[in-house]
Design a protein around this motif. Structure first.
Motif, short mmCIF file in Angstrom:
data_model
loop_
_atom_site.label_atom_id
_atom_site.label_comp_id
_atom_site.label_asym_id
_atom_site.label_seq_id
_atom_site.Cartn_x
_atom_site.Cartn_y
_atom_site.Cartn_z
N LEU A 96 6.97 14.96 20.35
CA LEU A 96 6.46 15.22 18.26
C LEU A 96 5.88 16.90 18.11
CD1 LEU A 96 3.39 12.21 18.68
CD2 LEU A 96 5.29 11.87 17.53
N GLY A 97 5.40 17.43 19.27
CA GLY A 97 5.81 18.96 19.11
C GLY A 97 4.61 19.11 18.16
N GLU A 98 5.37 19.88 17.52
CA GLU A 98 4.41 20.64 16.07
C GLU A 98 3.24 20.08 14.95
OE1 GLU A 98 7.81 19.88 14.01
OE2 GLU A 98 7.45 20.03 16.04
N ILE A 99 4.52 18.53 15.03
CA ILE A 99 2.93 17.40 14.01
C ILE A 99 1.51 16.81 15.03
CG2 ILE A 99 4.99 17.75 12.48
CD1 ILE A 99 5.29 14.75 14.25
N LEU A 100 2.19 17.27 15.78
CA LEU A 100 1.43 16.74 16.68
C LEU A 100 -0.55 17.22 16.77
CD1 LEU A 100 -0.28 14.60 18.83
CD2 LEU A 100 0.84 16.08 20.87
N SER A 101 -1.66 16.27 16.15
CA SER A 101 -2.92 17.07 15.90
C SER A 101 -3.89 16.46 16.55
CB SER A 101 -2.90 16.85 14.25
OG SER A 101 -3.10 15.33 14.17
#
Length: 545
Positions: free
Chosen positions: A325-330
């Motif tokens: 998920l990288g950069e969209i994992l919040s």
């Protein structure tokens, strides 16, 4: 841009509820009554249903027997501070006409933390509106050797936001103006008393958001958030306040105003003084204004709740989420099965998936819905296909997202229904994260009503909670110092995001060396020689407690 006055905080409405309804009834009635008197102050804000439920619960708790004073329960010795006189009150009434509260009934809510674990005996509450007024108050108190305690929304969980003895409470609730917002740089400048949820609502209209999100967002204030270095649900995405805060305005112990209210992301000139006040819990100075960097509001949000058979698979899911998920994992949250039992029995909430030993909540936030859903679907296919996850559901509309988040965010509320809550906020290496929970259950056994564990798995933060029908000193002796010794043995921290406050100050040596604690005390002595700022908090005291 002209200053914008934000609404009165929910913390103040709680005090109004106590005063007008004697603790009976819920927040909605207090809001209606207050609105008739002060319509202009409240037109911009409506309490969320979650907050309404929280404060209905608080109002019920106020009907119980009077809480034992913190100083009595913990055998604390009062510092060598002056006691307030009628002449002092007259000075403050002249400085703050109509904003000095001395009514004992109205002071009850301000003297008591919302968990009803700590209670002070302050005789006076001051409600300044400006930094200059705070400066005059503190300057006078310093000259008279009167102890003071800054208070925001009073949502702290370690007794740091209420007096221990008769410290004068300086409430920031009326310091609720937004000074400016730069839509291009994403920089917000505001007073310290602005409520977190109200700030987020204002920023949302221009495509921005606050970099932190807390369960108490409807009542906590940004000054208090910074004073405790609050973490919250999305720290793994946006980082800590040490990185988001660009500048601060602070009133020092002698009343001097320290203006470090920079809006620059880069300023490498000398010592970064603002960092001293982030997480210092009002012991070094009173934060009166804030400059903070606000990220863009995501256009696409997805939330998945997944059922997992064991904790090892929770860690495997976290590893896969970070990679895929990288950069969209919040956010990556975890709960054990007693959490679901808790909200089911105490709040009548239902489990959206089949019952499992563990649950993880995974939020993604990005700018392209199609792209984000594709990445999330690939992740889910992998973890389901490999048996890491056994069940789950995904929410994409705001109503369902809020419904799922409410399970996690209302756990603190549900715990209060059990009676007394022993709350612990710990950072641990992930390899040992859940072992503490297992050991604690074995240790307390039938002495506790329940032991529940949840937290921010994405940044190694465990919230361990033990409940009993009432305060039980024998149970506390089983928990402490065992929990701190255990945490120290595995190189963890005894406070991940709640701070030390009053309740953890004497255990600081489990996380910090003696040299480090001595240096902290030297800084405190230098910046507050008389020790008037939020005494009895954060550091082991010199008063012989």
């Amino acid at each position: 841009m002209a200053p914008l006055r934000l609404p009165v905080s929910m913390g103040y409405l709680r005090q109004y509820l106590t005063l007008t309804n004697n603790g009976n009834g819920c927040l909605h009635r207090a809001v209606a009554s207050y609105t008739r008197m002060h319509t202009k102050s409240l037109v911009m804000y409506q309490p969320s249903s979650v907050q309404s439920r929280k404060f209905c619960l608080q109002s019920r708790s106020l009907q119980k027997e009077e809480l034992e004073l913190t100083s009595v329960r913990y055998n604390v010795q009062r510092g060598d501070f002056a006691r307030i006189s009628s002449e002092d009150v007259a000075v403050f009434e002249k400085l703050l006409p109509g904003r000095v509260i001395a009514d004992p009934e109205e002071l009850v809510g301000y003297n008591t933390d919302w968990l009803r674990m700590c209670r002070g005996n302050s005789k006076l509450l001051l409600r300044p509106k400006t930094t200059e007024e705070v400066s005059e108050i503190v300057k006078y108190c310093n000259s008279r050797n009167l102890a003071v305690m800054p208070q925001g929304g009073n949502t702290g969980l370690v007794g740091g936001s209420v007096p221990v003895f008769d410290e004068i409470i300086i409430s920031t609730s009326l310091m609720n103006k937004i000074v400016s917002v730069d839509e291009i740089s994403g920089t917000l400048v505001c007073q310290a008393g602005c409520v977190l949820e109200a700030l987020n609502t204002h920023l949302s209209d221009i495509g921005l958001m606050m970099p932190l999100d807390l369960g108490a967002k409807g009542s906590c204030q940004i000054g208090g958030n910074i004073s405790t270095n609050a973490g919250g649900l999305r720290l793994m995405r946006y980082g800590s306040l040490h990185g988001s805060v660009l500048g601060l305005e602070v009133v020092q112990a002698d009343g001097t105003i320290l203006d470090c209210l920079s809006t620059l992301r880069k300023d490498n000139t000398g010592y970064d003084l603002k960092q001293l006040f982030i997480g210092s819990e009002g012991t070094l100075g009173i934060i009166t204004a804030v400059s903070i960097l606000c990220p863009r509001k995501p256009q696409s949000i997805n939330l998945a709740i997944l059922g997992v058979s064991n904790f090892e698979n929770c860690l495997k899911a976290l590893k896969e989420a970070k990679g895929m998920l990288g950069e969209i994992l919040s956010a990556f949250e975890f709960m054990d099965s007693p959490c679901i039992d808790l909200v089911r029995s105490n709040l009548k909430l239902s489990n959206p998936i089949s019952d499992k030993p563990f649950y993880v909540l995974i939020e993604t936030a990005g700018s392209n819905g199609t792209h984000d859903e594709e990445k999330l679907n690939l992740f889910l296919e992998k973890v389901l296909g490999e048996g890491i996850v056994e069940d789950g559901t995904v929410a994409t509309d705001s109503t369902k997202i809020q419904s799922i988040w409410s399970i996690r965010e209302r756990l603190a509320e549900a715990l209060l229904h059990d009676g007394y809550v022993y709350k612990y906020d710990i950072s641990l290496p992930l390899a040992n994260f859940y072992d503490l929970v297992v050991d604690m259950r074995e240790r307390v056994d039938d002495s506790a009503t329940r032991v529940v564990a949840y937290g921010h798995l994405g940044d190694g933060n465990l919230h361990l909670n033990i409940t009993s029908p009432a305060y039980d000193h024998d149970l506390l002796d089983k928990i402490e110092p065992f929990i701190y010794e255990w945490t120290s043995r595995y190189k963890g921290s005894i406070s991940a995001e709640h701070g030390l406050g009053f309740k953890k100050k004497d255990f600081i040596h489990f996380s910090k060396t003696q040299n480090a604690v001595e240096l902290m005390q030297q800084i405190k002595d230098l910046m507050d020689p008389k020790g008037i700022l939020n005494p009895y908090k954060m550091l082991p005291e010199k008063y012989g407690d």
